[in-house]
Design an enzyme around this catalytic site. Structure first.
Site, mmCIF file in Angstrom:
data_model
loop_
_atom_site.group_PDB
_atom_site.id
_atom_site.type_symbol
_atom_site.label_atom_id
_atom_site.label_comp_id
_atom_site.label_asym_id
_atom_site.label_seq_id
_atom_site.Cartn_x
_atom_site.Cartn_y
_atom_site.Cartn_z
ATOM 1 N N TYR A 4 0.842 -1.186 0.000
ATOM 2 C CA TYR A 4 0.000 0.000 0.000
ATOM 3 C C TYR A 4 0.882 1.242 0.000
ATOM 4 O O TYR A 4 1.971 1.219 -0.558
ATOM 5 C CB TYR A 4 -1.044 -0.065 1.135
ATOM 6 C CG TYR A 4 -2.214 0.745 0.704
ATOM 7 C CD1 TYR A 4 -3.007 0.337 -0.363
ATOM 8 C CD2 TYR A 4 -2.473 1.969 1.288
ATOM 9 C CE1 TYR A 4 -4.028 1.139 -0.839
ATOM 10 C CE2 TYR A 4 -3.505 2.775 0.814
ATOM 11 C CZ TYR A 4 -4.276 2.340 -0.247
ATOM 12 O OH TYR A 4 -5.279 3.148 -0.728
ATOM 13 N N ARG B 220 -9.083 10.842 -7.234
ATOM 14 C CA ARG B 220 -8.055 11.506 -6.405
ATOM 15 C C ARG B 220 -7.280 10.399 -5.718
ATOM 16 O O ARG B 220 -7.714 9.878 -4.719
ATOM 17 C CB ARG B 220 -8.715 12.426 -5.381
ATOM 18 C CG ARG B 220 -7.783 13.389 -4.703
ATOM 19 C CD ARG B 220 -6.996 12.734 -3.571
ATOM 20 N NE ARG B 220 -7.853 12.335 -2.474
ATOM 21 C CZ ARG B 220 -7.736 11.164 -1.823
ATOM 22 N NH1 ARG B 220 -6.827 10.264 -2.162
ATOM 23 N NH2 ARG B 220 -8.536 10.877 -0.838
ATOM 24 N N LYS C 261 -6.112 -2.096 -1.241
ATOM 25 C CA LYS C 261 -6.945 -1.981 -0.031
ATOM 26 C C LYS C 261 -7.484 -3.349 0.359
ATOM 27 O O LYS C 261 -7.469 -3.730 1.520
ATOM 28 C CB LYS C 261 -8.125 -1.038 -0.293
ATOM 29 C CG LYS C 261 -7.739 0.400 -0.253
ATOM 30 C CD LYS C 261 -7.942 0.990 1.139
ATOM 31 C CE LYS C 261 -7.177 2.274 1.285
ATOM 32 N NZ LYS C 261 -7.423 3.070 2.446
ATOM 33 N N GLU D 252 -13.507 4.487 -2.266
ATOM 34 C CA GLU D 252 -12.112 4.828 -1.977
ATOM 35 C C GLU D 252 -11.536 5.735 -3.059
ATOM 36 O O GLU D 252 -11.674 5.447 -4.250
ATOM 37 C CB GLU D 252 -11.288 3.529 -1.924
ATOM 38 C CG GLU D 252 -9.855 3.721 -1.516
ATOM 39 C CD GLU D 252 -9.708 4.103 -0.046
ATOM 40 O OE1 GLU D 252 -10.423 3.527 0.795
ATOM 41 O OE2 GLU D 252 -8.883 4.973 0.248
ATOM 42 N N ASP D 253 -10.883 6.804 -2.652
ATOM 43 C CA ASP D 253 -10.165 7.682 -3.574
ATOM 44 C C ASP D 253 -11.012 8.175 -4.748
ATOM 45 O O ASP D 253 -10.625 8.058 -5.915
ATOM 46 C CB ASP D 253 -8.880 6.998 -4.061
ATOM 47 C CG ASP D 253 -7.785 7.087 -2.989
ATOM 48 O OD1 ASP D 253 -8.070 7.557 -1.875
ATOM 49 O OD2 ASP D 253 -6.648 6.692 -3.280
ATOM 50 N N ASP E 198 -13.994 5.321 2.981
ATOM 51 C CA ASP E 198 -12.836 5.188 3.864
ATOM 52 C C ASP E 198 -12.070 6.501 4.005
ATOM 53 O O ASP E 198 -11.548 6.803 5.070
ATOM 54 C CB ASP E 198 -11.936 4.092 3.303
ATOM 55 C CG ASP E 198 -10.777 3.835 4.227
ATOM 56 O OD1 ASP E 198 -11.027 3.674 5.435
ATOM 57 O OD2 ASP E 198 -9.635 3.838 3.753
ATOM 58 N N ASP E 199 -12.006 7.300 2.929
ATOM 59 C CA ASP E 199 -11.278 8.574 3.021
ATOM 60 C C ASP E 199 -11.964 9.506 4.009
ATOM 61 O O ASP E 199 -11.315 10.331 4.638
ATOM 62 C CB ASP E 199 -11.218 9.257 1.651
ATOM 63 C CG ASP E 199 -10.512 8.382 0.646
ATOM 64 O OD1 ASP E 199 -9.364 8.019 0.900
ATOM 65 O OD2 ASP E 199 -11.131 8.024 -0.374
ATOM 66 N N ASN F 169 -0.185 11.853 1.835
ATOM 67 C CA ASN F 169 0.782 10.885 1.341
ATOM 68 C C ASN F 169 0.711 10.832 -0.184
ATOM 69 O O ASN F 169 -0.206 11.408 -0.758
ATOM 70 C CB ASN F 169 0.577 9.506 1.995
ATOM 71 C CG ASN F 169 -0.860 9.065 1.966
ATOM 72 O OD1 ASN F 169 -1.529 9.255 0.960
ATOM 73 N ND2 ASN F 169 -1.343 8.485 3.065
HETATM 74 P P1 NAI Z 1 -9.134 16.203 -1.619
HETATM 75 O O1 NAI Z 1 -8.640 16.432 -2.989
HETATM 76 O O2 NAI Z 1 -10.567 15.871 -1.410
HETATM 77 O O3 NAI Z 1 -8.822 17.531 -0.732
HETATM 78 C C1 NAI Z 1 -7.616 18.236 -0.734
HETATM 79 C C2 NAI Z 1 -7.831 19.547 0.016
HETATM 80 O O4 NAI Z 1 -6.593 20.225 0.131
HETATM 81 C C3 NAI Z 1 -8.796 20.492 -0.669
HETATM 82 O O5 NAI Z 1 -9.624 21.124 0.283
HETATM 83 C C4 NAI Z 1 -7.875 21.530 -1.305
HETATM 84 O O6 NAI Z 1 -8.483 22.808 -1.450
HETATM 85 C C5 NAI Z 1 -6.760 21.565 -0.298
HETATM 86 N N1 NAI Z 1 -5.540 22.092 -0.876
HETATM 87 C C6 NAI Z 1 -4.935 21.737 -2.036
HETATM 88 N N2 NAI Z 1 -3.852 22.511 -2.254
HETATM 89 C C7 NAI Z 1 -3.774 23.366 -1.224
HETATM 90 C C8 NAI Z 1 -2.893 24.423 -0.894
HETATM 91 N N3 NAI Z 1 -1.865 24.750 -1.694
HETATM 92 N N4 NAI Z 1 -3.109 25.102 0.241
HETATM 93 C C9 NAI Z 1 -4.146 24.794 1.052
HETATM 94 N N5 NAI Z 1 -5.013 23.802 0.794
HETATM 95 C C10 NAI Z 1 -4.834 23.105 -0.338
HETATM 96 O O7 NAI Z 1 -8.210 15.093 -1.005
HETATM 97 P P2 NAI Z 1 -8.490 14.215 0.303
HETATM 98 O O8 NAI Z 1 -9.259 13.000 -0.045
HETATM 99 O O9 NAI Z 1 -9.069 15.077 1.353
HETATM 100 O O10 NAI Z 1 -6.997 13.769 0.672
HETATM 101 C C11 NAI Z 1 -6.025 14.720 1.024
HETATM 102 C C12 NAI Z 1 -4.741 14.024 1.419
HETATM 103 O O11 NAI Z 1 -4.957 13.266 2.596
HETATM 104 C C13 NAI Z 1 -4.164 13.059 0.381
HETATM 105 O O12 NAI Z 1 -2.764 13.211 0.295
HETATM 106 C C14 NAI Z 1 -4.475 11.719 0.933
HETATM 107 O O13 NAI Z 1 -3.498 10.774 0.537
HETATM 108 C C15 NAI Z 1 -4.390 11.991 2.415
HETATM 109 N N6 NAI Z 1 -5.149 11.009 3.155
HETATM 110 C C16 NAI Z 1 -4.494 10.350 4.159
HETATM 111 C C17 NAI Z 1 -5.105 9.344 4.831
HETATM 112 C C18 NAI Z 1 -4.415 8.658 5.939
HETATM 113 O O14 NAI Z 1 -4.919 7.685 6.471
HETATM 114 N N7 NAI Z 1 -3.280 9.133 6.354
HETATM 115 C C19 NAI Z 1 -6.466 8.896 4.452
HETATM 116 C C20 NAI Z 1 -7.103 9.720 3.440
HETATM 117 C C21 NAI Z 1 -6.448 10.723 2.818
#
Ligand code: NAI
Length: 550
Positions: A102, A155, A173, A244-245, A267-268, A407
């Site tokens: 993963y 995404r 997953k 997912e994603d 899951d997100d 990530n």
């Molecule tokens: P998403 O695309 O739905 O949201 C991204 C957010 O970040 C949006 O609100 C966007 O406006 C904001 N953003 C983008 N560029 C920006 C900037 N320069 N300045 C400020 N804000 C900015 O993506 P999602 O699903 O919310 O995922 C976001 C991240 O979280 C991904 O990298 C994902 O891999 C990670 N993630 C980590 C998990 C974990 O278990 N650690 C689980 C789910 C997501």
């Protein structure tokens, strides 16, 4: 036909066809009587091996690979050849294999999916199948599917729209459902819902394997996803859909659309929220503080940010706050700056966290004025938590909680070394990926990995076992509490916020037990409540042993 230990796997397959069926293939472990009965004589080398000898060979071959991407390719080829051996190998040491199967490796694999592609796995349901999605799903050979993990590739991790390349995600997953929580793999189906892509690079890539068109409008998408969800109910009536994603806006609106109608979860949104709340339960236990007294700032207001916020609101409500009071303690900042009422670009779910404040695009200034005690990065923007941002956090809170969850690795909003250094060792830190221990001022710090692999395989096991009719937020909060409670006081003193990865199966079973308890309590189960849920779950677990084939 069963690959469960103890039972005999019955099949009409013989000879090469059997060797080409990963679920039934034992390779060199086929016994002499099996070789004679199944037309395998002469098709295998002479030696009859145990599965553990085969594991030794696989480990040697793995060790000769130059990097994790090559190990990922090797492991998936192994899964395509002999699934039992694949799971025997990865279940022996899930902590080692998690970052290979993963994130972060799966992210790099998705970027190159069309180039690395060997053979199909799971199902590809595309817009071209619209009007006959049910017929397409009926092509899947297993009828009792209990969990589908489905992505649109909208995404992928922090890597953006990867279209059909996103298939690596549902595959990975679901492999972790089995590797971490021993959910029988035959009951799991990865699906890529191919709706095109906005990714110019992929559209121009001759080896891209998806639909070569741009994504449809929201309304067209809704019609297609409605058909898909409806077809799943008809073809796999006991199945839960794990989203997912998906693109953030799709993730939020489709969860809202289906969560009260069918068995499904995102899951997100819910899994990430749950693991973040688990980490926060422990961080607050270390600080001896309550959720209700915290101020949270999210950097990123997409599906993960909104999901986390939703779970934190639930956790604050458990401590007596109203919805409104809890939301007032949560702030959000996205690509267009702080969420506040003058913004005209906000979704309904985002408006809930837009509190009166002057407009600002300066994260440090917002940290200065909002004074968060908890800062959570879910933005996909690597190193966005600069030294001034973290130092301002440290001035507002003696032990600032800093979770940099994006990530793969280079997208983390700050590294643990930065968080510890810029707060003089006071930060309670977690990332989305596993960083190695950090030495700071002669002390070793153990950065936690707030990765939802502690959550969704456990929820998957509970869902699989109970055949639940719904999956609710309460189940994810219950999972968070169960995960948090498995960290001992001694471990918390070392800054550990999550259970150790080497104990992942035990952690998942205990979490699944708690989730299944809620499913039974709320009357959602479609099986009878057993006397001892823990014992009952253990009896259902997949074991990676070869069943005799006849
Ligand atoms: P998403 O695309 O739905 O949201 C991204 C957010 O970040 C949006 O609100 C966007 O406006 C904001 N953003 C983008 N560029 C920006 C900037 N320069 N300045 C400020 N804000 C900015 O993506 P999602 O699903 O919310 O995922 C976001 C991240 O979280 C991904 O990298 C994902 O891999 C990670 N993630 C980590 C998990 C974990 O278990 N650690 C689980 C789910 C997501």
């Amino acid at each position: 036909m069963s690959a469960q230990s103890g039972a005999t796997a019955r099949t009409a397959l013989k000879g090469v066809d059997l060797l080409n069926t990963p679920l039934l293939n034992h390779g060199t472990a086929f016994t002499l009587p099996e070789r004679a009965a199944l037309g395998l004589e002469g098709l295998l080398p002479t030696s009859v091996e145990t599965i553990d000898r085969q594991v030794d060979r696989a480990k040697q071959q793995l060790a000769s690979k130059p990097d994790d991407l090559e190990r990922y390719i090797y492991l998936n080829q192994l899964a395509d050849t002999d699934e039992t051996l694949f799971y025997r190998l990865v279940m022996a040491d899930p902590a080692y294999f998690l970052p290979i199967l993963y994130d972060p490796t799966v992210g790099y694999a998705c970027l190159k999916f069309g180039h690395l592609y060997r053979r199909p796995r799971g199902m590809y349901v595309s817009l071209e199948h619209q009007g006959r999605v049910r017929q397409v799903l009926e092509n899947w050979p297993v009828k009792d599917v209990r969990v589908i993990c489905v992505s649109t590739g909208g995404r992928i991790l922090g890597l953006g729209d990867l279209g059909a390349n996103g298939m690596g995600i549902p595959i990975g997953k679901l492999q972790l459902y089995t590797a971490c929580a021993a959910v029988p793999q035959r009951a799991l189906l990865p699906i890529l819902l191919d709706c095109g892509t906005e990714n110019e690079g992929l559209l121009a890539d001759p080896l891209y394997l998806g639909l070569r068109q741009r994504r449809p409008s929201d309304d067209e998408m809704t019609v297609f996803v409605d058909e898909f969800v409806d077809a799943v109910q008809q073809v796999f009536p006991n199945c839960c859909i794990h989203f997912e994603d998906w693109r953030g806006t799709d993730a939020v609106r489709f969860l809202a659309r289906y969560q009260d109608k069918v068995s499904c979860f995102n899951d997100d949104i819910q899994g990430t929220g749950s693991i973040v709340v688990a980490g926060l339960f422990n961080a607050l236990a270390i600080k001896k503080e309550k959720f209700r007294d915290q101020t949270v700032l999210f950097f990123g207001a997409g599906s993960a940010g909104l999901g986390n916020a939703r779970m934190i609101v639930s956790a604050m409500k458990l401590e007596g706050l109203s919805d409104e009071e809890a939301r007032r303690r949560i702030w959000m900042f996205d690509i267009n700056g702080l969420l506040e009422p003058s913004r005209t670009d906000l979704l309904a779910e985002q408006k809930l966290y837009a509190h009166p404040h002057a407009p600002s695009r300066d994260l440090r200034a917002v940290v200065e004025s909002v004074k968060p005690t908890i800062l959570i990065g879910v933005s996909t923007v690597g190193r966005a938590f600069t030294q001034p941002v973290i130092e301002t956090m440290a001035r507002a809170s003696s032990r600032p909680i800093i979770f940099a969850l994006s990530n793969p690795t280079e997208k983390a909003e700050c590294t643990p070394a930065q968080a510890y250094e810029w707060t003089r060792g006071q930060a309670l830190y977690a990332a989305g990926v596993q960083f190695p221990p950090v030495m700071y001022n002669g002390k070793t710090y153990l950065p936690g990995q707030a990765n939802n692999f502690y959550v969704y395989p456990a929820v998957g096991l509970a869902v699989y076992a109970t055949n639940t009719r719904r999956v609710t937020d309460e189940m994810f909060i219950t999972a968070a509490r169960a995960i948090a409670d498995q960290v001992t006081d001694e471990q918390r003193n070392l800054g550990l916020l999550f259970p150790l990865q080497k104990d992942v199966l035990e952690a998942e079973i205990r979490t699944a037990e708690a989730v299944a308890g809620v499913i039974f309590d709320r009357g959602f189960a479609r099986v009878e409540r057993p006397k001892d849920i823990n014992l009952w779950l253990r009896g259902l677990l997949y074991r990676a042993d070869y069943a005799p084939v006849a």
